[in-house]
Write a protein that holds these residues in place. Structure first.
Motif, short mmCIF file in Angstrom:
data_model
loop_
_atom_site.label_atom_id
_atom_site.label_comp_id
_atom_site.label_asym_id
_atom_site.label_seq_id
_atom_site.Cartn_x
_atom_site.Cartn_y
_atom_site.Cartn_z
N PRO A 94 0.80 -1.24 0.00
CA PRO A 94 0.00 0.00 0.00
C PRO A 94 0.82 1.28 0.00
O PRO A 94 0.27 2.35 -0.24
N TRP A 95 2.12 1.19 0.28
CA TRP A 95 2.94 2.41 0.28
C TRP A 95 3.67 2.59 -1.05
O TRP A 95 4.70 3.26 -1.13
N ILE A 96 3.11 2.05 -2.11
CA ILE A 96 3.80 2.09 -3.41
C ILE A 96 3.61 3.43 -4.12
O ILE A 96 4.41 3.82 -4.97
N ASP A 97 2.55 4.20 -3.79
CA ASP A 97 2.30 5.45 -4.51
C ASP A 97 1.77 6.51 -3.56
O ASP A 97 1.67 6.30 -2.35
N CYS A 98 1.39 7.66 -4.13
CA CYS A 98 0.92 8.80 -3.34
C CYS A 98 -0.57 9.05 -3.51
O CYS A 98 -1.06 10.16 -3.26
N ASP A 99 -1.32 8.05 -3.97
CA ASP A 99 -2.74 8.22 -4.27
C ASP A 99 -3.64 7.64 -3.19
O ASP A 99 -4.70 7.08 -3.48
N ASN A 100 -3.23 7.76 -1.95
CA ASN A 100 -3.98 7.17 -0.85
C ASN A 100 -4.55 8.27 0.05
O ASN A 100 -4.05 9.41 0.03
N PRO A 101 -5.57 7.96 0.83
CA PRO A 101 -6.19 8.99 1.69
C PRO A 101 -5.22 9.64 2.67
O PRO A 101 -5.43 10.79 3.07
N TRP A 102 -4.20 8.91 3.09
CA TRP A 102 -3.28 9.47 4.08
C TRP A 102 -2.18 10.34 3.47
O TRP A 102 -1.43 10.97 4.20
N ASN A 103 -2.07 10.35 2.16
CA ASN A 103 -0.99 11.11 1.53
C ASN A 103 -1.29 12.61 1.49
O ASN A 103 -2.45 13.04 1.54
N THR A 104 -0.25 13.40 1.41
CA THR A 104 -0.35 14.86 1.35
C THR A 104 0.25 15.34 0.03
O THR A 104 0.89 14.57 -0.68
N PRO A 105 0.06 16.62 -0.31
CA PRO A 105 0.68 17.15 -1.53
C PRO A 105 2.20 17.07 -1.54
O PRO A 105 2.82 17.18 -2.60
N ASN A 106 2.81 16.88 -0.37
CA ASN A 106 4.27 16.79 -0.29
C ASN A 106 4.80 15.40 -0.60
O ASN A 106 6.01 15.18 -0.57
N CYS A 107 3.91 14.45 -0.87
CA CYS A 107 4.35 13.10 -1.20
C CYS A 107 4.90 13.07 -2.63
O CYS A 107 4.29 13.62 -3.56
N ARG A 108 6.05 12.46 -2.80
CA ARG A 108 6.68 12.40 -4.13
C ARG A 108 7.19 11.00 -4.40
O ARG A 108 8.04 10.49 -3.68
N LYS A 109 6.69 10.40 -5.46
CA LYS A 109 7.15 9.09 -5.88
C LYS A 109 8.13 9.18 -7.05
O LYS A 109 9.02 8.35 -7.20
N GLU A 110 8.00 10.23 -7.88
CA GLU A 110 8.79 10.34 -9.10
C GLU A 110 10.27 10.49 -8.76
O GLU A 110 10.65 11.06 -7.74
N PRO A 111 11.12 10.00 -9.64
CA PRO A 111 12.57 10.20 -9.45
C PRO A 111 12.91 11.69 -9.42
O PRO A 111 12.25 12.50 -10.07
N TYR A 112 13.94 12.02 -8.67
CA TYR A 112 14.38 13.41 -8.64
C TYR A 112 15.09 13.74 -9.95
O TYR A 112 15.75 12.89 -10.55
N PRO A 113 14.95 14.98 -10.42
CA PRO A 113 15.54 15.34 -11.73
C PRO A 113 17.06 15.22 -11.73
O PRO A 113 17.71 15.48 -10.72
N ASP A 114 17.59 14.84 -12.86
CA ASP A 114 19.03 14.82 -13.06
C ASP A 114 19.42 16.20 -13.60
O ASP A 114 19.61 16.40 -14.80
N PHE A 115 19.53 17.17 -12.69
CA PHE A 115 19.68 18.57 -13.09
C PHE A 115 20.86 18.83 -14.03
O PHE A 115 20.74 19.63 -14.97
N PRO A 116 22.03 18.22 -13.82
CA PRO A 116 23.15 18.53 -14.73
C PRO A 116 22.86 18.25 -16.20
O PRO A 116 23.48 18.86 -17.09
N SER A 117 21.93 17.35 -16.49
CA SER A 117 21.66 16.99 -17.89
C SER A 117 20.52 17.81 -18.50
O SER A 117 20.18 17.60 -19.67
N LEU A 118 19.92 18.75 -17.75
CA LEU A 118 18.77 19.51 -18.23
C LEU A 118 19.18 20.92 -18.68
O LEU A 118 20.19 21.47 -18.21
N ASP A 119 18.36 21.50 -19.55
CA ASP A 119 18.59 22.89 -19.93
C ASP A 119 17.99 23.80 -18.87
O ASP A 119 17.26 23.35 -17.98
N ASN A 120 18.25 25.10 -18.95
CA ASN A 120 17.85 26.03 -17.90
C ASN A 120 16.34 26.05 -17.69
O ASN A 120 15.86 26.05 -16.56
N THR A 121 15.57 26.08 -18.78
CA THR A 121 14.11 26.14 -18.65
C THR A 121 13.57 24.92 -17.93
O THR A 121 12.75 25.04 -17.00
N THR A 122 14.03 23.75 -18.32
CA THR A 122 13.56 22.52 -17.68
C THR A 122 14.03 22.45 -16.23
O THR A 122 13.29 21.98 -15.35
#
Length: 651
Positions: A126-154
């Motif tokens: 049940p803790w596999i995602d952020c779509d549960n009643p106990w989750n908050t907007p601060n829950c994050r499942k997605e990988p963190y961005p690889d900033f060095p490989s991105l352009d400024n806008t992204t």
């Protein structure tokens, strides 16, 4: 009054060995040692770890096994060797009792997670995602961005997703005098915006919110000042945990000695399975490197040596009374020295091996979330109930792996918990053998229900805060003080020569190499190492907290220090009582009682032969005390009557 029931003994040597291994190899080997290792220089940490094993862990381990086996007495009654130290036994029992209360709460959480994993075997945890009643907007499942490989806008887009936009808008307007519209934010750029650290959202993993907001429901409490109502699911699991302990201990070591055949060995099967699975995952190499690559310069830091000594001490478990209790059920001639060496090195080897299983998965977790291993590594409950479950949730068939992991946590915890509770039960039973040995099962049940009642506050919505308070103080400085006192009481007051003779009477003659190691260790080096741990613990002391930089209020810290000091108070009170009982004579108070020595008549040879008033000398089995026999007191073999002794009335 009839004769007392004979004291239990292990059914086989293997029962004792597995019980010792199960006791020493506990949760700390899996959720504390790997974290300490990477934090203190990786592979370089093994140097102080092994050194502290040799100068503090192994001598203390063998010391307690030897004295318990020699006298066949529990942690309280064994101090007839030095009545002045009688309070040490009560201190040991108190520490084991306090730790047992919160330790079983940790087992309770593992039981709950195991049940949840089991009922979800056909799906995902049940803790596999952020779509549960106990989750908050601060829950994050997605990988963190690889900033060095991105352009400024992204980069700006991804960064703003992780920030509080209202805070960003206010800060940009006040600090840069810029209207916070999209184009202007892009103009400011990533390098500028990333410095707005005060506007970063407190992002949480799905497993973190499941743990804190669903299992604990910590957000519904108002801190330790108001822990609010109980969590019914946790109370039921806690009751189940204590019932499980009762059934393991209801027949004493006859039942627990068989349980350990499974609980002491199966964790190794699961560790191997988890390691093999971890080594098949992407990113595992980074986790392993992070764990073992040595940073030799860290060895100059005294904190590293302090952490190594502390980990060895807590892992092997001297001063809890558990080692003394287990060895007291041994055959008098059992080679407890061999056992101490085997168990100590198995314990340390398990810690190192377990680290590979843990960090291989953490490396995978860091890989899939685009984070550094340091950002996902944790210790204690944070590792067992947040970091590792998060990694498991990202595996195929996650429920199966979660079930196996938490089943391993339960089996690791059960062994240690059984020994600590047996220490409490046997320690008190040895004081009243005629009454309590006849009703061992009932007394065990009562002790378990008392433990359950005391654990209920830790199953409330703020119960993790109470558990943290107990964990922080109940088995801390007091353990070091107790261990230091027992070494002084035996090696310096009873006399190291007397103790050496007792060991050779039990194990046979030892060579000069044996004594060249243990004699200076017991008398000087190990007490010195313990003092070093105490001093360093004081130097690096931090007030108890659950969330970093948010210490508990002063009153809670005061309660914690009461828990820490209570076992030491027993040591002082025991000494005072012993002195008063012996006519205020310290010399008399440190003189071994006449019934000190081997418990069975057949083993009472040499200086213990014949001069053991208080015993019936021609009993073939366990030698009962005078007040425990029906027949008239018989004349001891040395020809004197019991009443001829001045101290006879004290028996």
């Amino acid at each position: 009054m009839g004769k007392e029931i004979a004291r239990e003994t292990w059914s086989s040597k293997l029962d004792f060995m597995l019980s010792c291994i199960g006791y020493a190899v506990g949760l700390g080997n899996i959720w504390r040692f790997p974290y300490l290792c990477y934090r203190n220089g990786g592979g370089a940490f093994l140097v102080p770890y092994v050194i502290m094993l040799l100068i503090a862990g192994l001598p203390s381990f063998f010391f307690e096994l030897a004295i318990g086996q020699f006298a066949s007495e529990g942690p309280i009654t064994v101090w007839k060797v030095n009545p002045l130290a009688y309070g040490i036994g009560w201190g040991m029992v108190t520490i084991s009792a306090l730790v047992s209360v919160y330790y079983n709460v940790i087992i309770m959480y593992a039981i709950y997670y195991m049940f949840v994993s089991f009922v979800n075997l056909d799906g995902e945890v049940p803790w596999i995602d952020c779509d549960n009643p106990w989750n908050t907007p601060n829950c994050r499942k997605e990988p963190y961005p690889d900033f060095p490989s991105l352009d400024n806008t992204t980069k700006v887009d991804e960064l703003l997703k992780m920030m509080d936009m209202s805070c960003v808008n206010k800060t940009v307007m006040s600090k840069y005098n810029v209207v916070p519209v999209a184009n202007e934010l892009y103009t400011l750029g990533y390098e500028t915006l990333k410095n707005l650290t005060s506007c970063e959202r407190d992002l949480k993993l799905p497993s973190d919110e499941y743990w804190s907001r669903f299992v604990l429901r910590l957000h519904e409490s108002d801190g330790i000042d108001n822990i609010n109502g109980i969590s019914l699911k946790n109370v039921i699991c806690l009751f189940f945990a204590w019932v499980l302990i009762f059934f393991c201990l209801m027949k004493g070591i006859k039942s627990s000695g068989k349980v350990v055949y499974f609980t002491a060995t199966f964790p190794y099967v699961l560790l191997i399975v988890l390691l093999v699975r971890g080594l098949t995952l992407e990113g595992y190499k980074e986790g392993i490197k992070f764990y073992i690559i040595p940073e030799w310069e860290r060895l100059k830091d005294p904190k590293v040596w302090s952490d190594a000594a502390t980990q060895i001490f807590y892992s092997l478990g001297p001063a809890f009374g558990g080692l003394l209790t287990m060895s007291s059920f041994n055959n008098f001639k059992n080679n407890c020295w061999r056992d101490s060496v085997i168990v100590a090195f198995i314990n340390c080897g398990t810690s190192v091996f377990g680290g590979f299983a843990i960090f291989s998965l953490l490396g995978y977790m860091a890989h899939v979330t685009n984070q550094d291993v340091a950002d996902v590594a944790d210790s204690g409950p944070g590792l067992a109930f947040v970091a590792y479950p998060e990694g498991i949730a990202r595996l195929p068939v996650s429920s199966l792996w979660a079930f196996l992991f938490f089943f391993m946590i339960i089996t690791l915890g059960l062994d240690s918990q059984m020994v600590m509770m047996e220490t409490v039960i046997s320690g008190i039973t040895d004081l009243y053998p005629q009454l309590l040995r006849r009703k061992k099962a009932l007394f065990t049940f009562i002790c378990c229900m008392i433990g359950f009642a005391l654990g209920i506050p830790m199953s409330t919505k703020g119960g993790i805060l109470v558990l943290t308070l107990f964990d922080w103080y109940s088995g801390s400085y007091n353990l070091m003080v107790i261990c230091f006192c027992e070494l002084i009481a035996v090696c310096w007051i009873y006399g190291i020569r007397n103790f050496m003779k007792d060991i050779e009477m039990m194990l046979g003659p030892r060579n000069i190499v044996f004594w060249a190691y243990y004699l200076p260790m017991w008398c000087f080096i190990t007490p010195g190492a313990i003092l070093f741990i105490i001093i360093m613990s004081g130097v690096y002391y931090t007030p108890v907290y659950y969330v970093a930089d948010e210490p508990f209020p002063s009153w809670a810290q005061g309660v914690g220090w009461i828990l820490a000091v209570l076992p030491i108070v027993w040591v002082v009170l025991g000494a005072i009582v012993a002195i008063v009982r012996n006519g205020c004579s310290i010399r008399a108070a440190v003189t071994p009682r006449p019934d000190w020595g081997p418990r069975l008549k057949v083993n009472r040879t040499g200086k213990y032969y014949g001069d053991n008033y208080g015993y019936v000398p021609d009993d073939d089995e366990e030698i009962p005390k005078i007040y425990a026999v029906d027949d008239p007191i018989k004349v001891p073999e040395n020809g004197s009557k019991p009443t001829d002794y001045a101290d006879f009335h004290k028996l």
